[in-house]
Design a protein around this motif. Sequence first.
Motif, PDB file in Angstrom:
ATOM      1  N   ALA A 254       0.933  24.440   9.035  1.00  0.00           N
ATOM      2  CA  ALA A 254      -0.067  24.013   8.050  1.00  0.00           C
ATOM      3  C   ALA A 254      -0.389  22.538   8.244  1.00  0.00           C
ATOM      4  O   ALA A 254       0.487  21.728   8.534  1.00  0.00           O
ATOM      5  CB  ALA A 254       0.443  24.264   6.636  1.00  0.00           C
ATOM      6  N   GLY A 255      -1.656  22.191   8.115  1.00  0.00           N
ATOM      7  CA  GLY A 255      -2.049  20.797   8.260  1.00  0.00           C
ATOM      8  C   GLY A 255      -3.505  20.669   8.671  1.00  0.00           C
ATOM      9  O   GLY A 255      -4.254  21.643   8.711  1.00  0.00           O
ATOM     10  N   VAL A 256      -3.881  19.448   8.998  1.00  0.00           N
ATOM     11  CA  VAL A 256      -5.255  19.139   9.408  1.00  0.00           C
ATOM     12  C   VAL A 256      -5.230  18.766  10.889  1.00  0.00           C
ATOM     13  O   VAL A 256      -4.436  17.923  11.313  1.00  0.00           O
ATOM     14  CB  VAL A 256      -5.839  17.977   8.571  1.00  0.00           C
ATOM     15  N   TYR A 257      -6.100  19.410  11.655  1.00  0.00           N
ATOM     16  CA  TYR A 257      -6.197  19.198  13.096  1.00  0.00           C
ATOM     17  C   TYR A 257      -7.609  18.734  13.427  1.00  0.00           C
ATOM     18  O   TYR A 257      -8.577  19.295  12.915  1.00  0.00           O
ATOM     19  CB  TYR A 257      -5.888  20.488  13.847  1.00  0.00           C
ATOM     20  N   THR A 258      -7.725  17.729  14.283  1.00  0.00           N
ATOM     21  CA  THR A 258      -9.041  17.200  14.628  1.00  0.00           C
ATOM     22  C   THR A 258      -9.167  17.010  16.136  1.00  0.00           C
ATOM     23  O   THR A 258      -8.169  16.856  16.846  1.00  0.00           O
ATOM     24  CB  THR A 258      -9.303  15.849  13.942  1.00  0.00           C
ATOM     25  N   GLY A 259     -10.415  17.012  16.602  1.00  0.00           N
ATOM     26  CA  GLY A 259     -10.681  16.783  18.008  1.00  0.00           C
ATOM     27  C   GLY A 259     -12.154  16.958  18.288  1.00  0.00           C
ATOM     28  O   GLY A 259     -12.961  17.154  17.372  1.00  0.00           O
ATOM     29  N   VAL A 260     -12.503  16.899  19.551  1.00  0.00           N
ATOM     30  CA  VAL A 260     -13.885  17.065  19.990  1.00  0.00           C
ATOM     31  C   VAL A 260     -13.917  18.183  21.024  1.00  0.00           C
ATOM     32  O   VAL A 260     -13.164  18.150  21.998  1.00  0.00           O
ATOM     33  CB  VAL A 260     -14.448  15.764  20.588  1.00  0.00           C
ATOM     34  N   PHE A 261     -14.773  19.183  20.780  1.00  0.00           N
ATOM     35  CA  PHE A 261     -14.982  20.248  21.755  1.00  0.00           C
ATOM     36  C   PHE A 261     -16.272  19.965  22.500  1.00  0.00           C
ATOM     37  O   PHE A 261     -17.272  19.576  21.899  1.00  0.00           O
ATOM     38  CB  PHE A 261     -15.080  21.612  21.073  1.00  0.00           C
ATOM     39  N   PRO A 262     -16.273  20.183  23.810  1.00  0.00           N
ATOM     40  CA  PRO A 262     -17.482  19.938  24.597  1.00  0.00           C
ATOM     41  C   PRO A 262     -18.525  21.029  24.371  1.00  0.00           C
ATOM     42  O   PRO A 262     -18.221  22.105  23.869  1.00  0.00           O
ATOM     43  CB  PRO A 262     -16.961  19.982  26.042  1.00  0.00           C
ATOM     44  N   ALA A 263     -19.750  20.727  24.757  1.00  0.00           N
ATOM     45  CA  ALA A 263     -20.839  21.697  24.723  1.00  0.00           C
ATOM     46  C   ALA A 263     -21.675  21.473  25.971  1.00  0.00           C
ATOM     47  O   ALA A 263     -21.748  20.357  26.489  1.00  0.00           O
ATOM     48  CB  ALA A 263     -21.685  21.516  23.471  1.00  0.00           C
ATOM     49  N   GLU A 264     -22.301  22.537  26.464  1.00  0.00           N
ATOM     50  CA  GLU A 264     -23.070  22.432  27.706  1.00  0.00           C
ATOM     51  C   GLU A 264     -24.282  21.525  27.593  1.00  0.00           C
ATOM     52  O   GLU A 264     -24.581  20.776  28.503  1.00  0.00           O
ATOM     53  CB  GLU A 264     -23.521  23.823  28.153  1.00  0.00           C
TER      54      GLU A 264
ATOM     55  N   GLU B 234       0.779  24.411  19.961  1.00  0.00           N
ATOM     56  CA  GLU B 234       1.589  23.741  20.980  1.00  0.00           C
ATOM     57  C   GLU B 234       2.079  22.430  20.390  1.00  0.00           C
ATOM     58  O   GLU B 234       1.349  21.434  20.388  1.00  0.00           O
ATOM     59  CB  GLU B 234       0.758  23.489  22.237  1.00  0.00           C
ATOM     60  N   GLY B 235       3.274  22.435  19.850  1.00  0.00           N
ATOM     61  CA  GLY B 235       3.820  21.232  19.223  1.00  0.00           C
ATOM     62  C   GLY B 235       2.969  20.809  18.039  1.00  0.00           C
ATOM     63  O   GLY B 235       2.788  21.561  17.099  1.00  0.00           O
ATOM     64  N   GLU B 236       2.401  19.608  18.115  1.00  0.00           N
ATOM     65  CA  GLU B 236       1.574  19.053  17.051  1.00  0.00           C
ATOM     66  C   GLU B 236       0.084  19.234  17.344  1.00  0.00           C
ATOM     67  O   GLU B 236      -0.744  18.451  16.872  1.00  0.00           O
ATOM     68  CB  GLU B 236       1.897  17.570  16.860  1.00  0.00           C
ATOM     69  N   ALA B 237      -0.253  20.252  18.120  1.00  0.00           N
ATOM     70  CA  ALA B 237      -1.649  20.468  18.504  1.00  0.00           C
ATOM     71  C   ALA B 237      -1.990  21.953  18.492  1.00  0.00           C
ATOM     72  O   ALA B 237      -1.110  22.818  18.514  1.00  0.00           O
ATOM     73  CB  ALA B 237      -1.904  19.899  19.890  1.00  0.00           C
ATOM     74  N   LEU B 238      -3.294  22.221  18.451  1.00  0.00           N
ATOM     75  CA  LEU B 238      -3.820  23.573  18.598  1.00  0.00           C
ATOM     76  C   LEU B 238      -4.664  23.585  19.868  1.00  0.00           C
ATOM     77  O   LEU B 238      -5.478  22.689  20.089  1.00  0.00           O
ATOM     78  CB  LEU B 238      -4.715  23.945  17.414  1.00  0.00           C
ATOM     79  N   ILE B 239      -4.487  24.597  20.681  1.00  0.00           N
ATOM     80  CA  ILE B 239      -5.245  24.756  21.913  1.00  0.00           C
ATOM     81  C   ILE B 239      -6.186  25.935  21.712  1.00  0.00           C
ATOM     82  O   ILE B 239      -5.742  27.047  21.405  1.00  0.00           O
ATOM     83  CB  ILE B 239      -4.329  25.038  23.124  1.00  0.00           C
ATOM     84  N   ARG B 240      -7.494  25.691  21.881  1.00  0.00           N
ATOM     85  CA  ARG B 240      -8.456  26.789  21.762  1.00  0.00           C
ATOM     86  C   ARG B 240      -8.360  27.649  23.011  1.00  0.00           C
ATOM     87  O   ARG B 240      -8.336  27.148  24.128  1.00  0.00           O
ATOM     88  CB  ARG B 240      -9.874  26.265  21.583  1.00  0.00           C
ATOM     89  N   LEU B 241      -8.319  28.957  22.793  1.00  0.00           N
ATOM     90  CA  LEU B 241      -8.185  29.918  23.885  1.00  0.00           C
ATOM     91  C   LEU B 241      -9.520  30.597  24.167  1.00  0.00           C
ATOM     92  O   LEU B 241     -10.431  30.583  23.331  1.00  0.00           O
ATOM     93  CB  LEU B 241      -7.136  30.975  23.518  1.00  0.00           C
ATOM     94  N   SER B 242      -9.607  31.226  25.309  1.00  0.00           N
ATOM     95  CA  SER B 242     -10.798  32.013  25.650  1.00  0.00           C
ATOM     96  C   SER B 242     -10.835  33.252  24.750  1.00  0.00           C
ATOM     97  O   SER B 242      -9.822  33.603  24.124  1.00  0.00           O
ATOM     98  CB  SER B 242     -10.738  32.424  27.117  1.00  0.00           C
TER      99      SER B 242
ATOM    100  N   LEU C  92      -7.023  20.363  19.600  1.00  0.00           N
ATOM    101  CA  LEU C  92      -7.133  19.708  18.299  1.00  0.00           C
ATOM    102  C   LEU C  92      -5.747  19.149  17.977  1.00  0.00           C
ATOM    103  O   LEU C  92      -4.748  19.887  18.015  1.00  0.00           O
ATOM    104  CB  LEU C  92      -7.558  20.695  17.207  1.00  0.00           C
ATOM    105  N   ASN C  93      -5.662  17.875  17.667  1.00  0.00           N
ATOM    106  CA  ASN C  93      -4.384  17.235  17.360  1.00  0.00           C
ATOM    107  C   ASN C  93      -4.177  17.142  15.858  1.00  0.00           C
ATOM    108  O   ASN C  93      -5.112  16.868  15.112  1.00  0.00           O
ATOM    109  CB  ASN C  93      -4.323  15.845  17.996  1.00  0.00           C
ATOM    110  N   ARG C  94      -2.935  17.330  15.439  1.00  0.00           N
ATOM    111  CA  ARG C  94      -2.587  17.248  14.019  1.00  0.00           C
ATOM    112  C   ARG C  94      -2.709  15.800  13.547  1.00  0.00           C
ATOM    113  O   ARG C  94      -2.250  14.878  14.224  1.00  0.00           O
ATOM    114  CB  ARG C  94      -1.170  17.723  13.755  1.00  0.00           C
ATOM    115  N   GLU C  95      -3.359  15.638  12.395  1.00  0.00           N
ATOM    116  CA  GLU C  95      -3.433  14.302  11.790  1.00  0.00           C
ATOM    117  C   GLU C  95      -2.086  13.972  11.187  1.00  0.00           C
ATOM    118  O   GLU C  95      -1.409  14.826  10.627  1.00  0.00           O
ATOM    119  CB  GLU C  95      -4.507  14.268  10.706  1.00  0.00           C
ATOM    120  N   LYS C  96      -1.710  12.736  11.312  1.00  0.00           N
ATOM    121  CA  LYS C  96      -0.416  12.279  10.746  1.00  0.00           C
ATOM    122  C   LYS C  96      -0.568  11.902   9.303  1.00  0.00           C
ATOM    123  O   LYS C  96      -1.530  11.466   8.831  1.00  0.00           O
ATOM    124  CB  LYS C  96       0.129  11.094  11.527  1.00  0.00           C
TER     125      LYS C  96
END
Length: 145
Positions: free
Chosen positions: A47-57, A117-125, A141-145
């Motif tokens: 449980a928590g808040v995860y943030t990051g940037v996903f690329p787009a074409e 994965e540890g303190e992160a979420l990895i988006r899968l295909s 996406l990395n978990r906010e501290k």
Amino acid sequence: MSSSILFTLSALAAIGMTLTAPASTLTPGEDDGTESAPAPKETPSWAGVYTGVFPAEKSPGFEIRLTLSPDGSCTIVSRSLMEGGEAVSHQGMVRWLEQGRRFAINVDGVPILFEIEGEALIRLSPDGKRLEGEAAGHQRLNREK
């Protein structure tokens, strides 16, 4: 709907993330006849808040903020990094594919899969595999501290 929101929805669809209003038609406090799971005694480690940037074409990408609540509900907010990009929010429920490790969020009928994965979420295909190559490093996406 403003043109920037339409653009955001179109661009998200291109990367497998379409966002709409929540499917529920219940008003707050209204009973849908199903029983809720009891609240956990301790906050789950995921449980928590995860943030990051996903690329787009065809754009600079999308800033993502995913909140996973202890009760299994979630909120995903996406904002295009293009000038004037507006935030679009969707609420849903986590569906565990592998308890405590892999889960899906159903967004407008399209599952978005993640692996913890540890303190992160990895988006899968869509088939549940990790992306390879250059794209692999931009699905985190990395978990906010």
